[in-house]
Motif scaffolding. Structure first.
Motif, PDB file in Angstrom:
ATOM      1  N   THR A   7       0.869  -1.172   0.000  1.00 42.64           N
ATOM      2  CA  THR A   7       0.000   0.000   0.000  1.00 42.64           C
ATOM      3  C   THR A   7       0.908   1.224   0.000  1.00 42.64           C
ATOM      4  O   THR A   7       2.133   1.098   0.150  1.00 42.64           O
ATOM      5  CB  THR A   7      -0.889   0.032   1.263  1.00 42.64           C
ATOM      6  N   ALA A  76      -2.256  -1.668  10.749  1.00 43.94           N
ATOM      7  CA  ALA A  76      -3.540  -1.011  10.491  1.00 43.94           C
ATOM      8  C   ALA A  76      -3.251   0.376   9.939  1.00 43.94           C
ATOM      9  O   ALA A  76      -2.323   1.053  10.389  1.00 43.94           O
ATOM     10  CB  ALA A  76      -4.362  -0.906  11.771  1.00 43.94           C
ATOM     11  N   GLU A  77      -4.044   0.770   8.947  1.00 38.89           N
ATOM     12  CA  GLU A  77      -3.863   2.105   8.383  1.00 38.89           C
ATOM     13  C   GLU A  77      -5.221   2.668   7.982  1.00 38.89           C
ATOM     14  O   GLU A  77      -6.167   1.908   7.746  1.00 38.89           O
ATOM     15  CB  GLU A  77      -2.919   2.081   7.192  1.00 38.89           C
ATOM     16  N   THR A  78      -5.289   3.982   7.959  1.00 39.09           N
ATOM     17  CA  THR A  78      -6.491   4.675   7.497  1.00 39.09           C
ATOM     18  C   THR A  78      -6.075   5.705   6.455  1.00 39.09           C
ATOM     19  O   THR A  78      -4.912   6.115   6.404  1.00 39.09           O
ATOM     20  CB  THR A  78      -7.229   5.382   8.659  1.00 39.09           C
ATOM     21  N   GLU A  79      -7.056   6.109   5.631  1.00 37.58           N
ATOM     22  CA  GLU A  79      -6.768   7.063   4.565  1.00 37.58           C
ATOM     23  C   GLU A  79      -7.138   8.491   4.905  1.00 37.58           C
ATOM     24  O   GLU A  79      -6.495   9.422   4.434  1.00 37.58           O
ATOM     25  CB  GLU A  79      -7.484   6.636   3.283  1.00 37.58           C
ATOM     26  N   ASN A  80      -8.209   8.702   5.686  1.00 37.73           N
ATOM     27  CA  ASN A  80      -8.643  10.063   5.968  1.00 37.73           C
ATOM     28  C   ASN A  80      -9.127  10.156   7.401  1.00 37.73           C
ATOM     29  O   ASN A  80     -10.276   9.816   7.658  1.00 37.73           O
ATOM     30  CB  ASN A  80      -9.749  10.475   4.994  1.00 37.73           C
ATOM     31  N   GLN A  82      -4.817  10.214   7.292  1.00 38.48           N
ATOM     32  CA  GLN A  82      -3.835   9.189   6.947  1.00 38.48           C
ATOM     33  C   GLN A  82      -3.046   8.831   8.202  1.00 38.48           C
ATOM     34  O   GLN A  82      -2.337   9.667   8.770  1.00 38.48           O
ATOM     35  CB  GLN A  82      -2.906   9.700   5.846  1.00 38.48           C
ATOM     36  N   THR A  83      -3.211   7.582   8.649  1.00 40.09           N
ATOM     37  CA  THR A  83      -2.547   7.107   9.858  1.00 40.09           C
ATOM     38  C   THR A  83      -2.021   5.694   9.647  1.00 40.09           C
ATOM     39  O   THR A  83      -2.494   4.961   8.777  1.00 40.09           O
ATOM     40  CB  THR A  83      -3.510   7.080  11.072  1.00 40.09           C
ATOM     41  N   SER A 106       3.298   4.298  15.656  1.00 40.69           N
ATOM     42  CA  SER A 106       2.116   4.893  15.032  1.00 40.69           C
ATOM     43  C   SER A 106       2.517   6.209  14.389  1.00 40.69           C
ATOM     44  O   SER A 106       3.299   6.978  14.964  1.00 40.69           O
ATOM     45  CB  SER A 106       1.023   5.145  16.073  1.00 40.69           C
TER      46      SER A 106
END
Length: 130
Positions: A7, A76-80, A82-83, A106
């Protein structure tokens, strides 16, 4: 490097580790915002590094690292926003001594750069647990 997904953040993490291995502090700092904050638990008490200059001082410690290997146990990741949140098993040599540790890192990113980096150690080289 084991268990890193393909990713955008996975590629950034791979680059991050490679820059540490290459001891390329300038390129590593380029992954961070100018007003970044790194919070470290490596010394068992919180240390705060604010901005590029303090982060540069902190990163001098990577110059002694050899043979860094990471094995991601949790990703674990997020887009909005972005973490990224990871738990990783680390093996490395520093000062001629082999060390095995577990980190919980993190990142909070802004415009593709690390704005906040929680650099947490969950198992220290002596085997003690945080």
């Amino acid at each position: 490097m084991k268990n890193v997904p393909d990713t955008a953040l996975g590629r950034m993490y791979r680059e991050h580790i490679q820059l540490i291995l290459d001891k390329n502090i300038d390129a590593l700092l380029a992954q961070y915002t100018d007003d970044c904050l790194l919070i470290s638990s490596f010394m068992k008490t919180p240390l705060y590094y604010r901005g590029q200059e303090q982060l540069r001082e902190h990163m001098q410690g990577i110059l002694g690292i050899e043979g860094l290997e990471t094995d991601i146990a949790f990703w674990a990741e997020t887009e909005n926003p972005q973490t990224l949140m990871i738990v990783e098993a680390i093996q490395m040599t520093a000062g001629g001594q082999k060390a095995e540790m577990r980190f919980a890192d993190s990142w909070v990113l802004r415009e593709g750069k690390i704005m906040i980096h929680f650099a947490g150690m969950t198992q220290y080289p002596d085997g003690s647990v945080a």
